[in-house]
Design a protein around this motif. Structure first.
Motif, short mmCIF file in Angstrom:
data_model
loop_
_atom_site.label_atom_id
_atom_site.label_comp_id
_atom_site.label_asym_id
_atom_site.label_seq_id
_atom_site.Cartn_x
_atom_site.Cartn_y
_atom_site.Cartn_z
N TYR A 104 0.83 -1.20 0.00
CA TYR A 104 0.00 0.00 0.00
C TYR A 104 0.87 1.26 0.00
O TYR A 104 0.51 2.28 -0.59
CB TYR A 104 -0.90 -0.01 1.24
N ALA A 105 2.01 1.15 0.67
CA ALA A 105 2.88 2.32 0.79
C ALA A 105 3.57 2.65 -0.53
O ALA A 105 4.03 3.75 -0.73
CB ALA A 105 3.90 2.09 1.90
N PHE A 106 3.65 1.65 -1.43
CA PHE A 106 4.32 1.85 -2.71
C PHE A 106 3.50 2.79 -3.59
O PHE A 106 2.30 2.70 -3.63
CB PHE A 106 4.40 0.48 -3.40
N PRO A 107 4.15 3.69 -4.34
CA PRO A 107 3.39 4.53 -5.28
C PRO A 107 2.68 3.64 -6.30
O PRO A 107 3.30 2.75 -6.87
CB PRO A 107 4.46 5.38 -5.96
N THR A 108 1.40 3.88 -6.50
CA THR A 108 0.59 2.93 -7.29
C THR A 108 1.08 2.80 -8.73
O THR A 108 1.19 1.70 -9.25
CB THR A 108 -0.89 3.35 -7.30
N LEU A 109 1.39 3.92 -9.35
CA LEU A 109 1.77 3.86 -10.76
C LEU A 109 3.06 3.06 -10.93
O LEU A 109 3.18 2.21 -11.82
CB LEU A 109 1.94 5.27 -11.32
N LEU A 110 3.99 3.30 -9.99
CA LEU A 110 5.27 2.61 -10.04
C LEU A 110 5.05 1.10 -9.93
O LEU A 110 5.61 0.29 -10.67
CB LEU A 110 6.14 3.11 -8.89
N LEU A 111 4.19 0.73 -8.99
CA LEU A 111 3.87 -0.68 -8.78
C LEU A 111 3.27 -1.29 -10.04
O LEU A 111 3.65 -2.38 -10.47
CB LEU A 111 2.88 -0.78 -7.61
N ALA A 112 2.34 -0.54 -10.65
CA ALA A 112 1.69 -1.04 -11.86
C ALA A 112 2.71 -1.22 -12.97
O ALA A 112 2.69 -2.22 -13.71
CB ALA A 112 0.58 -0.08 -12.29
N ILE A 125 -5.55 -4.68 -4.17
CA ILE A 125 -5.79 -5.71 -3.14
C ILE A 125 -5.66 -5.15 -1.72
O ILE A 125 -6.53 -5.37 -0.88
CB ILE A 125 -4.84 -6.91 -3.34
N PRO A 126 -4.58 -4.40 -1.41
CA PRO A 126 -4.41 -3.96 -0.02
C PRO A 126 -5.60 -3.15 0.52
O PRO A 126 -5.90 -3.22 1.70
CB PRO A 126 -3.15 -3.09 -0.08
N GLN A 127 -6.29 -2.41 -0.36
CA GLN A 127 -7.39 -1.59 0.14
C GLN A 127 -8.53 -2.46 0.66
O GLN A 127 -9.07 -2.21 1.73
CB GLN A 127 -7.90 -0.68 -0.97
N TYR A 128 -8.89 -3.50 -0.13
CA TYR A 128 -9.96 -4.39 0.33
C TYR A 128 -9.51 -5.13 1.57
O TYR A 128 -10.25 -5.31 2.52
CB TYR A 128 -10.35 -5.38 -0.77
N PHE A 129 -8.27 -5.56 1.53
CA PHE A 129 -7.72 -6.30 2.66
C PHE A 129 -7.85 -5.48 3.94
O PHE A 129 -8.37 -5.94 4.95
CB PHE A 129 -6.26 -6.65 2.39
#
Ligand SMILES: Nc1ncnc2c1ncn2[C@@H]1O[C@H](COP(=O)(O)OP(=O)(O)O)[C@@H](O)[C@H]1O
Ligand code: SF4
Ligand SMILES: [Mg+2]
Lengths: 445, 315
Positions: free
Chosen positions: B128-136, B163-167
C-alpha cells in the motif's frame, strides 16, 4: 423437539462445577510484553463450586463485574477455564448418564455439546446477525448439527417461533433483526436456543435490556418453556427481585467467587453474607412510603485484576472484623476520605506529613507512614482520624501502631480468605458464619 | 430483498442522490458504448482501410469521420468507442480479482489473528505504501513476458495495486466484528469457524466493498491510461486504449491538431468522473455515519376545536 422431561428438581447433578477458575491475561502493550513486564490477570471466575441439579432454576446474582457472564460462558465452553473442571452428565439411553468434561472438550466434541447446553444473551439487539433473516438465524442450529435441512427446516423453525410467541411465524420468518422490537428479538434468540431441544439453558440477564413492559412477559415465557420442555436454567441477573420470582436456588457472586448459595426462600428470609444483605436492601421497595435507603454498600467494586487481600468484600463490608484481611490499600482510602472532609490548608499540611500514598498501592500487611522526624505528629494524626469515627471497621484490623526510626509503622492483623461453609440451610463464605457456638460464661450479678 | 437493496437509495436526499444518479447515468453511457461497440463504431479499432482504400491521415472531424482521423490512419471516433470496451473490461477484471483476493484474505487475517494476521498486514501495508503507478509499471513489466501486452496483463498489474485496500477495510471490520455478540452466539450454537466467517462475518464486513470498488474503478481508469501513455500498457495491436492514443496525439497537438487528443482525453475524464460520482454517492448512502436520513414532515391531524384539547392530552 418438545419432548417433555421430568421437570421437578431431582437432586441429581446435571452439571458439576469444581474449583473453576477462569483467568484472563491482561494484554499490556507490545513493549510491555516484550520486556516481560507483569501485565496482570483478571480473575473473572476464581474458584467456584456449584452443582446444577436437573430441573432446577439456579440464579447467579451479583453486581456487574462479578463474573456471572464468564461463568455462564464457561459452562458452554465459550470461555476457557484455566483451572478446575465442569462436568456435564449427559443423559444417555436407559437412564444411563455419560460424563462429558466441558472444560476439556475441543473442536467437534465441544460443538456437539451445544445441542444440550444453550445460551440466551443479555443484549438481544446484538445477539442476532444483522444480515440474516429470522428464519435463517433460528434454523441455523439445526443445519449445523445436521438435524434438519432443506424442506424440513421451515416447519421446525415455524414451530419454534410460535412456541416463543412469534405467531403467526410466517410474519416473522423473512424479517431481519432490525425489523423486530427488542422483545421480539429476544424471543427469536430464545427460539434459536430451544430449537435444538437442549437440557440446560444459560440465560444471561435475558430481560435487563428490555423495556419494563415486556420483561414480565419474557420471564413468563421462560417459565412456560421450562415446564413444557423440561429445561434446567441458569438464570443470571443483577436483580434479586426477578431472581426471587424465578429461581429455586440462588448463588450470590462477588469478584469471581460464590459468597452465598442456598434455596431462594432461605436466602430471602435469612440472608447471612453481608453482601447478600446489602443486595437485598437494594431491591426497590414497591411501596413508596416504606422507601428505605437503597444504596449498595460504600465504595466501588474493586478491580478484579488486583482483588483485596483476605475476604475480597472487606473494603465495603459493614460488618467486617479484625480477620477480614485489612491491608495498606484500605488505609489509603481511609486517609483520602478523611482529607475530603478537611480544609485545604490542613489537608496540605497533613499530606506533607504522611508523604506520598502511592507506596500503599501494593497490597501489604505492614506499612510505614511519614518520616522518622515527624513520627509523633503522624501518630497524632492517625489518632485524630480514629477519634472521628471509632467504629470504622478498619481499626479493628489494625494490630499495632508503633513509632520506629523511619516513621509510624502500622501493622494489620493476619487475614483470612473465608471458604464457603454450611451455615443453616445455606453455604456462606464469611468469617462470621457459621456462628461460633459460644458458651456464655456464668456471671453472678 | 430488493427493498433492502434500495433502502439506502431511498434514504438519501438532495445532493447525495443527485450525485449518485448523475454518476450512474454517465457510467451506463460508457457501459452501453462498451457492450455495443461493434455496432456503434463505424470501423474496427485497428482498421486503416475501407474497401481497400486507406483512410486519410490526420483528417479533421467531418461528416465521414466525426472525430477526425489519426496519424496512424485510424478513425478517432471508433477508437474512442472501442476504448470504452477496453477500459471497462480491464477495470472490471482488476476490481473483480482484487475483491476475490483481498476480501477473503482480510476476512481470514482478521478472524484468525496472531502471526498470520501480522505477516499479512505487514505485506499489505508495504504494498500500500508503494506509489501505485510505479507498482503497476513494475508488474506490467514482469507480466509482459508471461502474458504479453494484452488486457489480462494490464488487469493483473492493476489488481496488485488495489488488493491492499480491500484487505485493510475487510480485515479491520472483521477484527471488531469478531468480538460481537452475534459471533459469540454463532459459537454458542456450535458453528464452525468456516461457517462463522462465511455466514456471520462475511455479510457484515463487505458492506463498504461496493464503495471502494467503484472508487478504485475510477482510479484504475486513470492508472490504465497512465500506463498506456507511458508505453507500458496495452499494445495498440491488442486493443484500443485511450492512454496510448493520447501519447500518439502529443506530437499532433503542437501542430494545431486537436481532435486526436481531445476526444480520448474527454472520454477518460468523463468515465473517471462518472465512476467517482457513483462511489461518492454510494459512500453517502451506505456509510451510516455520513448518512442523514430524510426527516419526514410531521403531519398534524386537522384541528377540531371541540376535541383538540382532550386529544392533545391523550396523545
Ligand atoms: N474476554 C475477557 N477478557 C478480559 N477480561 C474479561 C473478559 N471477559 C470478562 N472479563 C473481566 O472479567 C470480569 C467479570 O466479567 P463478567 O463475567 O462479564 O461479569 P458480569 O457478567 O458479572 O458483569 C470483569 O472484570 C471483566 O472485565
Ligand atoms: S469475611 Fe464476612 S465480615 Fe469479613 S469482610 Fe468478608 S463478608 Fe464482611
Ligand atoms: Mg454480564
Amino acid at each position: 423437539m418438545q419432548t417433555k422431561r421430568d421437570v421437578t428438581a431431582t437432586g441429581e447433578s446435571l452439571v458439576d462445577i469444581r474449583d473453576l477458575e477462569v483467568h484472563f491475561e491482561l494484554r499490556g502493550g507490545m513493549l510491555k510484553r516484550l520486556l516481560g513486564m507483569d501485565t496482570g490477570t483478571v480473575k473473572a471466575v476464581d474458584g467456584v463450586n456449584i452443582s446444577l441439579k436437573r430441573g432446577e432454576v439456579l440464579g447467579l446474582v451479583g453486581e456487574s463485574g462479578s463474573g456471572k457472564t464468564t461463568l455462564g460462558r464457561a459452562m458452554l465452553g465459550l470461555a476457557r477455564s484455566t483451572k478446575g473442571s465442569i462436568t456435564y452428565h449427559e443423559r444417555g439411553g436407559e437412564g444411563q448418564t455419560r460424563e462429558r468434561v466441558v472444560s476439556q472438550l475441543k473442536g467437534a466434541d465441544l460443538r456437539s455439546l451445544r445441542t444440550d447446553l444453550q445460551m440466551v444473551f443479555q443484549d438481544p439487539n446484538a445477539a442476532l446477525n444483522p444480515s440474516m433473516t429470522i428464519e435463517a438465524a433460528v434454523g441455523h442450529p439445526l443445519k449445523i448439527h445436521g438435524i434438519a435441512k432443506g424442506e424440513d427446516l421451515r416447519p421446525r423453525v415455524a414451530a419454534a417461533l410460535e412456541r416463543v410467541g412469534l405467531a403467526p411465524a410466517e410474519q416473522f420468518m423473512s424479517k431481519y433483526p432490525a425489523d423486530l422490537s427488542g422483545g421480539q428479538k429476544q424471543r427469536a434468540v430464545i427460539a434459536r436456543a430451544i430449537i435444538l431441544d437442549p437440557e440446560v439453558l444459560v440465560a444471561d440477564e435475558p430481560v435487563s435490556m428490555l423495556d419494563m413492559s415486556v420483561r414480565a412477559k419474557i420471564l413468563q415465557l421462560m417459565v412456560d418453556l421450562k415446564k413444557d420442555l423440561g429445561l434446567t436454567y441458569v438464570y443470571i441477573t443483577h436483580d434479586l427481585a426477578s431472581a426471587k420470582f424465578f429461581c429455586d436456588r440462588i448463588a450470590i457472586m462477588y469478584l469471581g467467587r460464590v459468597v452465598e448459595i442456598g434455596p431462594t426462600e432461605e436466602i430471602f428470609a435469612d440472608p447471612k453474607h453481608p453482601y447478600t444483605k446489602a443486595l437485598l436492601k437494594a431491591i426497590p421497595e414497591p411501596d413508596p412510603n416504606k422507601m428505605v435507603p437503597r444504596d449498595l454498600p460504600r465504595g466501588e467494586i474493586p478491580d478484579a485484576a488486583k482483588p483485596p487481600l483476605g475476604c475480597s468484600f472487606h473494603p465495603r463490608c459493614p460488618e467486617a472484623v479484625a480477620e477480614c484481611g485489612w491491608e495498606s490499600r484500605d488505609l489509603r482510602v481511609l486517609l483520602e476520605e478523611h482529607w475530603t472532609r478537611q480544609e485545604t490548608t490542613s489537608y496540605e499540611e497533613e499530606q506533607a506529613l504522611v508523604g506520598s500514598l502511592d507506596r500503599l498501592d501494593d497490597p501489604q500487611k505492614t506499612v510505614t507512614l511519614g518520616s522518622g522526624a515527624d513520627s509523633a505528629r503522624v501518630r497524632g494524626l492517625l489518632d485524630r482520624i480514629r477519634q472521628e469515627n471509632p467504629s470504622e471497621p478498619l481499626w479493628s484490623g489494625v494490630d499495632e501502631i508503633s513509632e520506629t526510626g523511619d516513621g509510624v509503622e502500622v501493622r494489620f492483623h493476619q487475614g483470612f480468605d473465608p471458604e464457603l461453609r454450611p451455615s443453616g440451610g445455606v453455604e456462606v463464605a464469611c468469617v462470621l458464619h457459621p456462628k461460633p457456638v459460644t458458651v456464655e460464661p456464668f456471671r453472678p450479678e | 430483498m430488493l427493498n433492502r437493496l434500495l433502502a439506502p437509495f431511498r434514504n438519501t436526499t438532495g445532493l447525495a442522490r443527485w450525485i449518485l444518479v448523475t454518476g450512474i447515468v454517465i457510467t451506463i453511457a460508457f457501459v452501453v458504448m462498451a457492450v455495443f461497440a461493434p455496432w456503434l463504431a463505424p470501423l474496427d479499432f485497428n482498421q486503416q482501410k475501407v474497401d481497400g482504400v486507406k483512410l486519410p491521415k490526420l483528417a479533421a472531424p467531418s461528416d465521414d469521420y466525426w472525430f477526425g482521423t489519426s496519424d496512424q490512419f485510424y478513425d478517432v471516433f471508433s477508437r474512442v468507442i472501442w476504448g470504452a470496451r477496453t477500459a471497462l473490461v480491464v477495470v472490471t477484471l482488476s476490481v473483480l480479482f482484487s475483491v476475490l483476493i483481498g476480501v477473503p484474505l482480510g476476512l481470514i487475517s482478521g478472524f484468525v489473528g496472531g502471526w498470520t494476521d501480522r505477516m499479512l498486514v505487514f505485506v499489505m501495508d508495504a504494498l500500500y505504501a508503494f506509489p501505485t503507478l510505479l507498482l503497476a509499471i513494475v508488474f506490467s513489466f514482469l507480466l509482459r513476458d508471461a502474458l504479453g501486452g494484452g488486457v489480462t496483463a494490464a488487469a493483473l498489474s492493476l489488481t496488485v495495486i488495489y488488493i491492499p485496500q480491500y484487505f485493510r477495510v475487510v480485515r479491520n471490520t472483521t477484527v471488531s466484528a469478531r468480538e460481537s455478540t452475534y459471533v459469540e452466539a454463532a459459537r454458542a450454537i456450535g458453528a464452525k469457524n468456516s461457517s462463522i466467517m462465511g455466514r456471520y462475518l462475511f455479510g457484515n464486513v463487505i458492506q463498504s466493498v461496493p464503495v471502494i470498488g467503484t472508487l478504485n474503478a475510477a482510479d484504475a481508469i486513470g492508472t490504465l491510461a497512465a500506463l498506456g501513455f507511458l508505453g507500458f500498457g496495452i499494445q495498440p495491436n491488442e486493443a484500443s486504449e485511450w492512454g496510448y492514443d493520447l501519447n500518439r496525439a502529443l506530437d499532433d497537438a503542437s501542430s494545431g491538431i486537436w481532435w486526436t487528443a481531445l476526444f480520448p482525453g474527454l472520454a477518460i475524464v468523463f468515465l473517471i468522473t462518472g465512476l467517482t460520482l457513483v462511489g461518492e454517492g454510494l459512500n453517502e448512502t451506505v456509510n451510516p455515519s455520513l448518512r442523514k436520513r430524510r426527516i419526514r414532515k410531521v403531519e398534524m391531524p386537522p384541528n377540531e376545536p371541540t376535541t383538540a384539547l382532550v386529544e392533545g392530552r391523550t396523545r
